[in-house]
Design a protein around this motif. Sequence first.
Motif, short mmCIF file in Angstrom:
data_model
loop_
_atom_site.label_atom_id
_atom_site.label_comp_id
_atom_site.label_asym_id
_atom_site.label_seq_id
_atom_site.Cartn_x
_atom_site.Cartn_y
_atom_site.Cartn_z
N THR A 1 -14.08 -95.51 10.25
CA THR A 1 -12.86 -95.16 9.47
C THR A 1 -13.21 -94.57 8.16
O THR A 1 -13.89 -95.74 7.50
CB THR A 1 -11.84 -96.15 9.95
N GLN B 1 -9.17 -95.23 18.10
CA GLN B 1 -8.15 -96.43 18.37
C GLN B 1 -6.93 -96.27 17.42
O GLN B 1 -6.98 -95.67 16.29
CB GLN B 1 -8.79 -97.75 18.06
N SER B 2 -5.76 -96.64 17.97
CA SER B 2 -4.71 -96.81 17.01
C SER B 2 -3.66 -97.87 17.35
O SER B 2 -4.03 -98.34 18.35
CB SER B 2 -3.79 -95.47 17.00
N TYR C 1 -5.87 -100.97 8.28
CA TYR C 1 -5.71 -101.18 9.75
C TYR C 1 -6.04 -102.77 9.67
O TYR C 1 -7.13 -102.99 10.14
CB TYR C 1 -7.12 -100.37 10.43
N ASN D 1 -17.74 -99.66 12.03
CA ASN D 1 -16.60 -98.98 11.52
C ASN D 1 -16.68 -97.45 10.94
O ASN D 1 -17.30 -97.39 10.06
CB ASN D 1 -15.71 -99.82 10.77
N ASN E 1 -2.41 -96.35 12.09
CA ASN E 1 -1.81 -97.88 11.90
C ASN E 1 -0.12 -97.96 12.54
O ASN E 1 0.10 -99.17 12.19
CB ASN E 1 -2.27 -98.64 10.88
N GLU F 1 -10.45 -95.56 13.43
CA GLU F 1 -8.93 -96.35 13.57
C GLU F 1 -7.91 -95.27 12.87
O GLU F 1 -7.74 -94.95 11.73
CB GLU F 1 -8.88 -97.44 12.69
#
Length: 359
Positions: free
Chosen positions: A298, A109-110, A306, A296, A63, A60
């Motif tokens: 991240t 992803q963002s 996030y 995850n 954000n 991620e």
Amino acid sequence: MRTDFVRALERAANLEELSRDELAVLISADEEESAALFDCADMMRSRFMGDEVHLRGIIEFSNICSSNCYYCGLRKGNTALKRYRMSKAEILESARKAAVLGCRTIVLQSGEDRSYPAGLLAEIVAEIKSELDVAITLSVGERPREDYALWREAGADRYLLKHETCDGKLFSELRPGTVLEERLQRLAWLRELGYQVGSGNMVGLPGQTVETLAGDIVLMREMEVEMAGIGPFVPNRQTPLGSCPGGTLELTLKTLAAARLALPRTHLPATTATATIDALGRVKALRCGANVIMPNMTPLKYRASYSIYPGKTGLEDTPEESYAKAVRMVESAGRKVGTGYGHSLRHLEKKAEAQAQAV
Ligand code: SF4
């Protein structure tokens, strides 16, 4: 069991195309019917997708979001959220770690960070693809067609853009300033550009009915999506929908199972949101048709920021722990971790066709 339920389930098991009404009958299953629905979905998953569960490592990376969706904690109106953007070096490092752990897909992803330079993301995609033996899924929201084209040329394999709900009125209410048709147009562009396309919807949104959920599945069938992320709506107090009831695990699993019957060859993740409302949610989802988990990757220092919804599971797990937990989940469901990229069946067939023609 209701006669129309039994009839719809039999037709699904015979691979006949179910109508929206029939899917709604399945989704409104009672407890006894649910057990039959879940068994049938699990059988269909086994028959078409096998026993492998694909682990797709998600990073991620930002954000920041220019949108103001009513259901999401990343909305720009949420001034309580500490914003971050990972540097290119941090993203590459996280991708390396995910690949070493065993992920054959990296999901970048963002939020809908419209000022994130398209060229920078293209560079990141290209470097990951040249250095690591992985597929790449992008999930960065609505962007101009040329950005999607640039990232595809850089090597991105898949794009995830959930339609969220097939109800156009509800869509515009929940995502101010946007319309469903434009979202669907983007999904069509992604298809034209050669991406493996993913969509999906939330379960339990205010104003949503069982018929809406059935419509979501029909829409994804019409779009021939290769991935369908179906997870519960989890209310976030820092959003306008903060005091609404959330989606239940039962309704989420029934919608997931109905989706497996209507989309037998589509990848269906056991979503993190499912685990957020029930500690065993992802294992249960694996038994109702799901065949993907997204551990995850991240870095821990960004994880809590996030926060699309509260109570997200695994906030304190390192990438290594996230991956190990996913493996344990797969094993506890009696399944095995996928060893390939986890491309869509349609993609593999097209590739095989092209190879046959080249011979
Ligand atoms: S759902 Fe996506 S576009 Fe909407 S606020 Fe959240 S991150 Fe932004």
